[in-house]
Scaffold this motif. Structure first.
Motif, mmCIF file in Angstrom:
data_model
loop_
_atom_site.group_PDB
_atom_site.id
_atom_site.type_symbol
_atom_site.label_atom_id
_atom_site.label_comp_id
_atom_site.label_asym_id
_atom_site.label_seq_id
_atom_site.Cartn_x
_atom_site.Cartn_y
_atom_site.Cartn_z
ATOM 1 N N LYS A 164 -8.803 43.268 -14.221
ATOM 2 C CA LYS A 164 -8.910 43.972 -12.946
ATOM 3 C C LYS A 164 -8.080 43.272 -11.884
ATOM 4 N N GLU A 165 -8.111 41.936 -11.897
ATOM 5 C CA GLU A 165 -7.310 41.175 -10.939
ATOM 6 C C GLU A 165 -5.826 41.445 -11.158
ATOM 7 N N LYS A 166 -5.429 41.475 -12.425
ATOM 8 C CA LYS A 166 -4.025 41.784 -12.730
ATOM 9 C C LYS A 166 -3.683 43.204 -12.301
ATOM 10 N N LEU A 167 -4.637 44.141 -12.529
ATOM 11 C CA LEU A 167 -4.408 45.533 -12.131
ATOM 12 C C LEU A 167 -4.255 45.641 -10.621
ATOM 13 N N LEU A 168 -5.149 44.962 -9.874
ATOM 14 C CA LEU A 168 -5.095 45.038 -8.418
ATOM 15 C C LEU A 168 -3.800 44.449 -7.878
ATOM 16 N N ASN A 169 -3.275 43.434 -8.579
ATOM 17 C CA ASN A 169 -2.005 42.850 -8.161
ATOM 18 C C ASN A 169 -0.815 43.719 -8.574
ATOM 19 N N ALA A 170 -0.984 44.444 -9.678
ATOM 20 C CA ALA A 170 0.137 45.207 -10.228
ATOM 21 C C ALA A 170 0.267 46.598 -9.633
ATOM 22 N N ILE A 171 -0.856 47.227 -9.311
ATOM 23 C CA ILE A 171 -0.812 48.614 -8.864
ATOM 24 C C ILE A 171 -0.013 48.728 -7.558
ATOM 25 N N PRO A 172 0.871 49.715 -7.411
ATOM 26 C CA PRO A 172 1.627 49.888 -6.165
ATOM 27 C C PRO A 172 0.681 50.036 -4.975
ATOM 28 N N PHE A 217 11.336 46.377 -0.940
ATOM 29 C CA PHE A 217 10.362 45.456 -1.529
ATOM 30 C C PHE A 217 9.645 46.076 -2.732
ATOM 31 N N ALA A 218 9.336 45.231 -3.710
ATOM 32 C CA ALA A 218 8.487 45.657 -4.839
ATOM 33 C C ALA A 218 7.097 45.945 -4.307
ATOM 34 N N THR A 219 6.523 47.051 -4.707
ATOM 35 C CA THR A 219 5.215 47.450 -4.179
ATOM 36 C C THR A 219 4.041 46.893 -4.991
ATOM 37 N N GLY A 220 4.335 46.196 -6.063
ATOM 38 C CA GLY A 220 3.293 45.554 -6.873
ATOM 39 C C GLY A 220 3.937 44.610 -7.873
ATOM 40 N N ASP A 221 3.135 43.717 -8.462
ATOM 41 C CA ASP A 221 3.660 42.814 -9.489
ATOM 42 C C ASP A 221 4.182 43.632 -10.664
ATOM 43 N N ALA A 222 5.331 43.233 -11.198
ATOM 44 C CA ALA A 222 5.929 44.060 -12.259
ATOM 45 C C ALA A 222 7.030 43.299 -12.974
ATOM 46 N N ILE A 223 7.566 43.965 -14.014
ATOM 47 C CA ILE A 223 8.761 43.505 -14.720
ATOM 48 C C ILE A 223 9.854 44.550 -14.487
ATOM 49 N N VAL A 224 11.054 44.083 -14.187
ATOM 50 C CA VAL A 224 12.168 45.011 -13.933
ATOM 51 C C VAL A 224 12.548 45.688 -15.247
ATOM 52 N N ASN A 235 22.302 53.860 -7.522
ATOM 53 C CA ASN A 235 21.818 52.537 -7.942
ATOM 54 C C ASN A 235 20.293 52.566 -7.974
ATOM 55 N N LEU A 236 19.759 52.383 -9.174
ATOM 56 C CA LEU A 236 18.324 52.594 -9.397
ATOM 57 C C LEU A 236 17.666 51.341 -9.966
ATOM 58 N N VAL A 237 16.522 50.990 -9.398
ATOM 59 C CA VAL A 237 15.655 49.948 -9.960
ATOM 60 C C VAL A 237 14.350 50.619 -10.381
ATOM 61 N N VAL A 238 13.943 50.369 -11.633
ATOM 62 C CA VAL A 238 12.654 50.864 -12.134
ATOM 63 C C VAL A 238 11.795 49.649 -12.472
ATOM 64 N N LEU A 239 10.607 49.601 -11.898
ATOM 65 C CA LEU A 239 9.679 48.497 -12.160
ATOM 66 C C LEU A 239 8.535 48.984 -13.041
ATOM 67 N N ASP A 240 8.238 48.203 -14.071
ATOM 68 C CA ASP A 240 7.098 48.485 -14.956
ATOM 69 C C ASP A 240 5.951 47.570 -14.542
ATOM 70 N N HIS A 241 4.900 48.170 -13.961
ATOM 71 C CA HIS A 241 3.763 47.389 -13.450
ATOM 72 C C HIS A 241 2.675 47.167 -14.495
ATOM 73 N N GLY A 242 2.832 47.798 -15.656
ATOM 74 C CA GLY A 242 1.746 47.751 -16.625
ATOM 75 C C GLY A 242 0.654 48.729 -16.250
ATOM 76 N N PHE A 243 -0.357 48.851 -17.097
ATOM 77 C CA PHE A 243 -1.496 49.743 -16.857
ATOM 78 C C PHE A 243 -1.044 51.194 -16.656
ATOM 79 N N GLY A 244 0.169 51.542 -17.178
ATOM 80 C CA GLY A 244 0.669 52.907 -17.092
ATOM 81 C C GLY A 244 1.459 53.212 -15.831
ATOM 82 N N TYR A 245 1.635 52.233 -14.926
ATOM 83 C CA TYR A 245 2.323 52.469 -13.655
ATOM 84 C C TYR A 245 3.794 52.041 -13.714
ATOM 85 N N GLU A 246 4.664 52.881 -13.155
ATOM 86 C CA GLU A 246 6.070 52.561 -12.944
ATOM 87 C C GLU A 246 6.468 53.053 -11.556
ATOM 88 N N THR A 247 7.384 52.348 -10.903
ATOM 89 C CA THR A 247 7.904 52.787 -9.605
ATOM 90 C C THR A 247 9.427 52.841 -9.659
#
Length: 324
Positions: A164-172, A217-224, A235-247
């Motif tokens: 849950k802590e990881k989710l709260l940090n990762a979610i946009p 700015f990145a809206t949540g913790d993620a991997i590029v 020019n596009l950046v896609v971030l994978d936040h985990g838990f099914g979220y991408e921005t």
């Protein structure tokens, strides 16, 4: 050697030896034996007919038995207290902890189940107060099982809390462009007129107008996941936040990250530009959940006040022309 006894005979004026009579002696012995047996029999009858008359050993055993009975009663009281405390923990576990982390509650039947199969307490039968001992043993076994189940549940809650802590940090949760850097919130999520193609189509994100070179700015913790040029997004950046979220962060002027890099919420990932199918300097921002595009307006709770959110909601609802 037995003493020889004499008596004085007046007729002969002399002492004569007293001859012992064996019959009298035998009768005396028999009388003593019979008297002893009778006394023993009477004492036995007296002992058997007076229950409170006990030997020291029996009294010691009785004291030990009474003490053990008191100990078992005390143990039962302590177990009753433990059962109450455990029941309270189980209630909190099901109704608060597991509910908070969206975990299914553990059924009461599973928590309080006994032990089937063979009679595991047969070895305790046949003794005085055996039911007291058996009942205490059963309660202890059930308590042990409940404690094991509760321990596993708390381990699961700990794991869920970490996730849950990881989710709260990762979610946009914040705007990709700071409010003070915004010229305006140009267009929101929904059906919009495309500025180049000149027909209405679904606008899958939100457009933030800002000067070229403004930090994004990145809206949540993620991997590029992507940091590359594309036809429509520029020019596009896609971030994978985990838990099914991408921005998605589109039309960037410059990249500040590379593919595979880990980023934290609030970290700069690029600069606002107007690359790809774009008519002005702005950031096109999208949120995807489990492969589906969702409205980004629901993901700004981390840095907007209620008043600021209302303003953005109103602006994003206006069906104007998008910038891409």
């Amino acid at each position: 050697m037995s003493k020889v006894k004499y008596y004085y005979d007046r007729e002969t004026n002399s002492y004569k030896k007293i001859e012992s009579r064996k019959g009298r002696k035998l009768r005396f012995v028999l009388f003593m034996v019979f008297g002893s047996l009778l006394s023993g029999f009477l004492f036995l009858l007296l002992y058997l007919n007076i229950p409170q008359l006990k030997t020291p050993k029996e009294k010691a055993l009785q004291r030990e038995l009474t003490y053990m009975q008191l100990q078992y009663r005390s143990l039962n009281k302590k177990m009753a207290h433990v059962e109450e405390v455990l029941a309270e923990v189980e209630t909190r576990d099901n109704n608060i902890y597991r509910a908070f982390f969206e975990a299914s509650p553990i059924p009461a039947a599973h928590r309080k189940a006994g032990f089937g199969g063979i009679n595991r307490y047969k070895k305790l039968e046949g003794y005085a107060n055996d039911q007291l001992v058996i009942e205490a043993s059963k309660r202890i076994d059930i308590l042990q099982k409940q404690l094991v189940i509760q321990s596993k549940s708390l381990d699961e809650i700990t794991s869920l809390a970490t996730k849950k802590e990881k989710l709260l940090n990762a979610i946009p949760a914040i705007q990709p462009v700071k409010n003070e850097d915004l010229t305006r919130m140009a267009s929101g999520y929904g059906m919009r007129m495309h500025p180049i193609l000149k027909f209405r189509r679904m606008h899958n994100g939100m457009d933030f107008t800002a000067p070229r070179g403004t930090n994004v700015f990145a809206t949540g913790d993620a991997i590029v996941k992507k940091a590359q040029r594309s036809t429509g997004y520029g020019n596009l950046v896609v971030l994978d936040h985990g838990f099914g979220y991408e921005t998605y962060y589109a039309h960037l002027d410059k990249f500040k990250v590379r593919k595979g890099q880990r980023v934290k919420r609030g970290e700069i990932i690029g600069e606002v530009g107007s690359t790809g199918l774009s008519t002005a300097s702005h950031l096109h921002y999208e949120v995807h959940k489990n492969g589906l595009v969702v409205n980004p307006i629901n993901f700004y709770h981390g840095d907007l006040t209620a008043e600021e959110y209302d303003i953005m909601l109103n602006q994003s609802s206006i069906e104007n022309q998008s910038l891409d």
